[in-house]
Design a protein around this motif. Structure first.
Motif, short mmCIF file in Angstrom:
data_model
loop_
_atom_site.label_atom_id
_atom_site.label_comp_id
_atom_site.label_asym_id
_atom_site.label_seq_id
_atom_site.Cartn_x
_atom_site.Cartn_y
_atom_site.Cartn_z
N GLU B 17 0.73 -1.22 -0.09
CA GLU B 17 0.02 -0.15 0.01
C GLU B 17 0.86 1.35 0.07
O GLU B 17 0.47 2.22 -0.70
N ALA B 21 0.39 4.08 -2.92
CA ALA B 21 0.21 5.56 -2.45
C ALA B 21 1.30 6.22 -3.01
O ALA B 21 1.03 7.23 -3.71
N GLU B 25 0.97 9.52 -5.93
CA GLU B 25 1.32 10.68 -5.88
C GLU B 25 2.64 11.18 -6.72
O GLU B 25 2.48 12.62 -7.03
#
Lengths: 201, 201
Positions: B17, B21, B25
């Motif tokens: 995860e 993430a 971004e």
DNA sequence: GGGATTTTGGACTTGCGAGTCCATTTTTTG
DNA sequence: CAAAAAATGGACTCGCAAGTCCAAAATCCC
């Protein structure tokens, strides 16, 4: 600032086209500067002489080259969408072009790799999209004037939708290798235009 | 072969995860293994312990994660395309989802970077497309059964076209930052379906 | 409790490939 | 023809980031 001898211009062009070719065959990730040099029989100093920005500048130039190519490959049909048969042959040209191209889309590959944080990269793509959409819209308007499409239809919006159909079809083809989605989407888009045709009096 | 303690599973998940993430971004290119380690407070040995294939295996896992997410974000609408208002709210959900996502499409980013040379990467995308198209086709057939769409329409082909509309709209959004193309294409696709509706007796 | 196994920390190796530099050759220009 | 400018060759540096390794700590299982 940039005298650029005839010989120099030729070398620059050779590097550019060599890079584009290698990328078309192997993708951006698998294209090192040295690959380009080997293929074009040039040296590091030449590459950096003609592309002072290095790899990034070269990739951007390749992107521009490929972007131009996209529209060129649709000529003369794209600028002559003046009858339903003309639309159909344009459609066939597009499908055929991308079928030939296979799974690798050099432009998408380059821009994805350059990242959308490079302002230049997205400028190239955005301009391509604008020109493309604009030519499609012109075609739509022409058909409207000819009474073949409902004048109430928003030509730009229809062109935008059509453009999305193409892009999506191509994107899917890149994974599946099939042009079926591209064909289905294009056919749908054209059918949509025709459905909005004025009922013949 | 893979006993995987509870703690181990948690760590693996945390890495996965965290990687997803960071990629969402900053994009794949700007995501080094060390970034993921720093963000998840783990070490190199852990990453390679849970992803023996290293970076490539991790990216593939992220791709799977993101692919699942794509369909999940369309629930429950995607599996309930049983009326025109339902189609409309599905459409709004999709537009909204991609508007939120912004310019970075993690899935496209990852698969583009993984290159289509990795068989696993295109398998993930292909499967996503198949499932997606299949659910859309189910919706179309449902509307056909309800007499809202011409039964002569090829449901799978229509679903394929619709899928291409979405993909193209999203792709264009990635350069322009606007969802206008996505909206135009989706609206056109749905209008096309409705146009094929049986004339009410 | 204690041996086996898994998890963890983090330093180290390694290779790739972008970018630099300078000497040499070729071409232009006046 | 000679000076200036441009084109070329290729060795060298250098940083990044992927992947390796081993020893220490935590956890599991009987």
């Amino acid at each position: 600032m940039r005298p650029l001898t005839r010989k120099g211009a030729a070398t620059r062009q050779r590097i550019l086209e060599g890079a584009a070719a290698h990328i078309r065959e192997h993708g951006v990730a698998a294209t090192a500067l040295d690959d380009v040099l080997a293929r074009t029989a040039t040296s590091k100093s030449q590459l950096f002489h003609y592309f002072p920005g290095g790899r990034e500048e070269l990739l951007l130039a390749v992107a521009r080259l490929e972007a131009d190519r996209v529209l060129e490959d649709q000529r003369p049909h794209l600028s002559d969408l003046t009858s339903w048969p003309a639309w159909q042959s344009w459609r066939d040209t597009v499908v055929d072009r991308y079928r030939r191209q296979g799974r690798l889309c050099p432009l998408n590959s380059v821009t994805a790799h350059l990242g959308n944080r490079t302002p230049g990269a997205q400028a190239v793509v955005t301009e391509l999209m604008n020109r493309w959409q604009s030519e499609l819209a012109t075609g739509v308007r022409h058909m409207q004037n000819a009474g073949e499409i409902d004048p109430a239809l928003d030509a730009d919006r229809a062109a935008a939708a059509l453009l999305a159909c193409i892009q999506g079809g191509v994107l899917i083809q890149m994974s599946t290798g099939q042009t079926t989605h591209l064909e289905a989407a294009l056919d749908m888009g054209i059918a949509y235009l025709r459905a909005g045709r004025l009922p013949s009096p």
